[in-house]
Motif scaffolding. Structure first.
Motif, PDB file in Angstrom:
ATOM      1  N   MET A  94      -1.135   5.276  -3.983  1.00  0.00           N
ATOM      2  CA  MET A  94      -0.798   6.532  -3.324  1.00  0.00           C
ATOM      3  C   MET A  94      -0.258   7.536  -4.349  1.00  0.00           C
ATOM      4  N   GLN A  95       0.524   7.036  -5.266  1.00  0.00           N
ATOM      5  CA  GLN A  95       1.065   7.896  -6.322  1.00  0.00           C
ATOM      6  C   GLN A  95      -0.080   8.510  -7.128  1.00  0.00           C
ATOM      7  N   ARG A  96      -1.078   7.699  -7.415  1.00  0.00           N
ATOM      8  CA  ARG A  96      -2.237   8.172  -8.167  1.00  0.00           C
ATOM      9  C   ARG A  96      -2.999   9.232  -7.371  1.00  0.00           C
ATOM     10  N   GLN A  97      -3.203   8.948  -6.082  1.00  0.00           N
ATOM     11  CA  GLN A  97      -3.940   9.879  -5.228  1.00  0.00           C
ATOM     12  C   GLN A  97      -3.233  11.229  -5.134  1.00  0.00           C
ATOM     13  N   LEU A  98      -1.916  11.172  -5.068  1.00  0.00           N
ATOM     14  CA  LEU A  98      -1.145  12.407  -4.901  1.00  0.00           C
ATOM     15  C   LEU A  98      -0.870  13.096  -6.235  1.00  0.00           C
ATOM     16  N   GLY A  99      -1.059  12.355  -7.310  1.00  0.00           N
ATOM     17  CA  GLY A  99      -0.814  12.919  -8.626  1.00  0.00           C
ATOM     18  C   GLY A  99       0.654  13.216  -8.870  1.00  0.00           C
ATOM     19  N   HIS A 100       1.504  12.362  -8.326  1.00  0.00           N
ATOM     20  CA  HIS A 100       2.934  12.570  -8.495  1.00  0.00           C
ATOM     21  C   HIS A 100       3.449  11.791  -9.699  1.00  0.00           C
ATOM     22  N   LYS A 101       4.379  12.402 -10.417  1.00  0.00           N
ATOM     23  CA  LYS A 101       4.865  11.785 -11.665  1.00  0.00           C
ATOM     24  C   LYS A 101       5.674  10.523 -11.435  1.00  0.00           C
ATOM     25  N   ARG A 102       6.594  10.596 -10.489  1.00  0.00           N
ATOM     26  CA  ARG A 102       7.520   9.485 -10.344  1.00  0.00           C
ATOM     27  C   ARG A 102       7.096   8.502  -9.253  1.00  0.00           C
ATOM     28  N   TYR A 103       7.323   7.225  -9.531  1.00  0.00           N
ATOM     29  CA  TYR A 103       6.908   6.167  -8.628  1.00  0.00           C
ATOM     30  C   TYR A 103       7.885   5.984  -7.470  1.00  0.00           C
ATOM     31  N   GLN A 104       9.179   6.033  -7.799  1.00  0.00           N
ATOM     32  CA  GLN A 104      10.218   5.712  -6.828  1.00  0.00           C
ATOM     33  C   GLN A 104      10.133   6.480  -5.497  1.00  0.00           C
ATOM     34  N   PRO A 105      10.035   7.824  -5.527  1.00  0.00           N
ATOM     35  CA  PRO A 105       9.977   8.541  -4.243  1.00  0.00           C
ATOM     36  C   PRO A 105       8.735   8.212  -3.421  1.00  0.00           C
ATOM     37  N   ILE A 106       7.652   7.922  -4.115  1.00  0.00           N
ATOM     38  CA  ILE A 106       6.423   7.564  -3.396  1.00  0.00           C
ATOM     39  C   ILE A 106       6.584   6.182  -2.762  1.00  0.00           C
ATOM     40  N   TRP A 107       7.205   5.303  -3.515  1.00  0.00           N
ATOM     41  CA  TRP A 107       7.465   3.963  -2.976  1.00  0.00           C
ATOM     42  C   TRP A 107       8.337   4.061  -1.720  1.00  0.00           C
ATOM     43  N   GLU A 108       9.345   4.895  -1.800  1.00  0.00           N
ATOM     44  CA  GLU A 108      10.238   5.064  -0.648  1.00  0.00           C
ATOM     45  C   GLU A 108       9.502   5.630   0.561  1.00  0.00           C
ATOM     46  N   MET A 109       8.621   6.583   0.303  1.00  0.00           N
ATOM     47  CA  MET A 109       7.826   7.167   1.389  1.00  0.00           C
ATOM     48  C   MET A 109       6.948   6.094   2.038  1.00  0.00           C
ATOM     49  N   MET A 110       6.260   5.326   1.203  1.00  0.00           N
ATOM     50  CA  MET A 110       5.375   4.295   1.725  1.00  0.00           C
ATOM     51  C   MET A 110       6.153   3.229   2.492  1.00  0.00           C
ATOM     52  N   HIS A 111       7.315   2.913   1.983  1.00  0.00           N
ATOM     53  CA  HIS A 111       8.166   1.928   2.639  1.00  0.00           C
ATOM     54  C   HIS A 111       8.554   2.411   4.040  1.00  0.00           C
ATOM     55  N   LYS A 112       8.944   3.671   4.128  1.00  0.00           N
ATOM     56  CA  LYS A 112       9.309   4.248   5.421  1.00  0.00           C
ATOM     57  C   LYS A 112       8.119   4.289   6.363  1.00  0.00           C
ATOM     58  N   LEU A 113       6.980   4.685   5.822  1.00  0.00           N
ATOM     59  CA  LEU A 113       5.788   4.778   6.663  1.00  0.00           C
ATOM     60  C   LEU A 113       5.382   3.414   7.193  1.00  0.00           C
ATOM     61  N   ARG A 114       5.452   2.419   6.319  1.00  0.00           N
ATOM     62  CA  ARG A 114       5.077   1.064   6.746  1.00  0.00           C
ATOM     63  C   ARG A 114       5.970   0.585   7.867  1.00  0.00           C
ATOM     64  N   SER A 115       7.219   1.008   7.819  1.00  0.00           N
ATOM     65  CA  SER A 115       8.145   0.542   8.850  1.00  0.00           C
ATOM     66  C   SER A 115       7.845   1.154  10.224  1.00  0.00           C
ATOM     67  N   VAL A 116       7.157   2.272  10.250  1.00  0.00           N
ATOM     68  CA  VAL A 116       6.875   2.875  11.556  1.00  0.00           C
ATOM     69  C   VAL A 116       5.401   2.842  11.952  1.00  0.00           C
ATOM     70  N   TRP A 117       4.538   2.562  10.993  1.00  0.00           N
ATOM     71  CA  TRP A 117       3.139   2.844  11.275  1.00  0.00           C
ATOM     72  C   TRP A 117       2.368   1.710  11.940  1.00  0.00           C
ATOM     73  N   ALA A 118       2.941   0.528  12.021  1.00  0.00           N
ATOM     74  CA  ALA A 118       2.231  -0.621  12.551  1.00  0.00           C
ATOM     75  C   ALA A 118       1.454  -0.314  13.835  1.00  0.00           C
ATOM     76  N   SER A 119       2.127   0.276  14.791  1.00  0.00           N
ATOM     77  CA  SER A 119       1.452   0.529  16.063  1.00  0.00           C
ATOM     78  C   SER A 119       1.207   2.022  16.284  1.00  0.00           C
ATOM     79  N   ALA A 120       1.376   2.776  15.223  1.00  0.00           N
ATOM     80  CA  ALA A 120       1.330   4.230  15.405  1.00  0.00           C
ATOM     81  C   ALA A 120       0.012   4.854  14.971  1.00  0.00           C
ATOM     82  N   THR A 121      -0.199   6.048  15.413  1.00  0.00           N
ATOM     83  CA  THR A 121      -1.319   6.847  14.949  1.00  0.00           C
ATOM     84  C   THR A 121      -0.760   8.075  14.263  1.00  0.00           C
ATOM     85  N   GLN A 122      -1.643   8.856  13.702  1.00  0.00           N
ATOM     86  CA  GLN A 122      -1.211  10.036  12.964  1.00  0.00           C
ATOM     87  C   GLN A 122      -0.238  10.912  13.757  1.00  0.00           C
TER      88      GLN A 122
END
Ligand SMILES: [Zn+2]
Length: 129
Positions: A94-122
């Motif tokens: 995801m970091q590569r796709q977004l072209g973002h320099k730092r890994y940590q904030p992207i990791w945090e975003m993905m972590h948060k999304l994973r926690s809510v997205w299991a049964s969710a839609t956009q």
């Protein structure tokens, strides 16, 4: 929504803000302090103000994006990729796709999304939790 349509629709931070604002207003904004549903939109500060107690509600407050400094565009793109491809993306990918320099904030975003997205839609992910 296909990726091209998505990119056309959400081509800027402003477009994401507009979408988030409209989606949330359709749902109805409720003051988290006093419960009042009459809210005034402050265009300069991009937040609602409670008509009763003056408490402010930001675009992100109460959503999965709350507390994040990443652009809404990142969140929207990540959510779109996750929900439309039904694939799991590593934070590094995801970091590569977004072209973002730092890994940590992207990791945090993905972590948060994973926690809510299991049964969710956009659309449900963007809704207030
Ligand atoms: Zn209030």
């Amino acid at each position: 929504m296909k990726l091209l349509d998505f990119a056309k629709h959400f081509d800027s931070e402003e477009a994401c803000e507009k979408y988030l604002k409209e989606t949330r207003e359709k749902e109805g904004i409720k003051c988290s302090r006093c419960g009042c549903e009459k809210q005034y939109w402050n265009r300069c500060h991009k937040r609602w103000m409670c008509a009763k107690c003056g408490h402010e509600t930001t675009l992100r407050s109460g959503t999965v994006m709350h507390g994040s400094n990443l652009p809404l565009l990142y969140w929207f793109t990540a959510i779109h990729l996750l929900t439309s491809t039904k694939k799991t993306f590593s934070a590094a990918e995801m970091q590569r796709q977004l072209g973002h320099k730092r890994y940590q904030p992207i990791w945090e975003m993905m972590h948060k999304l994973r926690s809510v997205w299991a049964s969710a839609t956009q659309s449900t992910i963007l809704k207030v939790q």
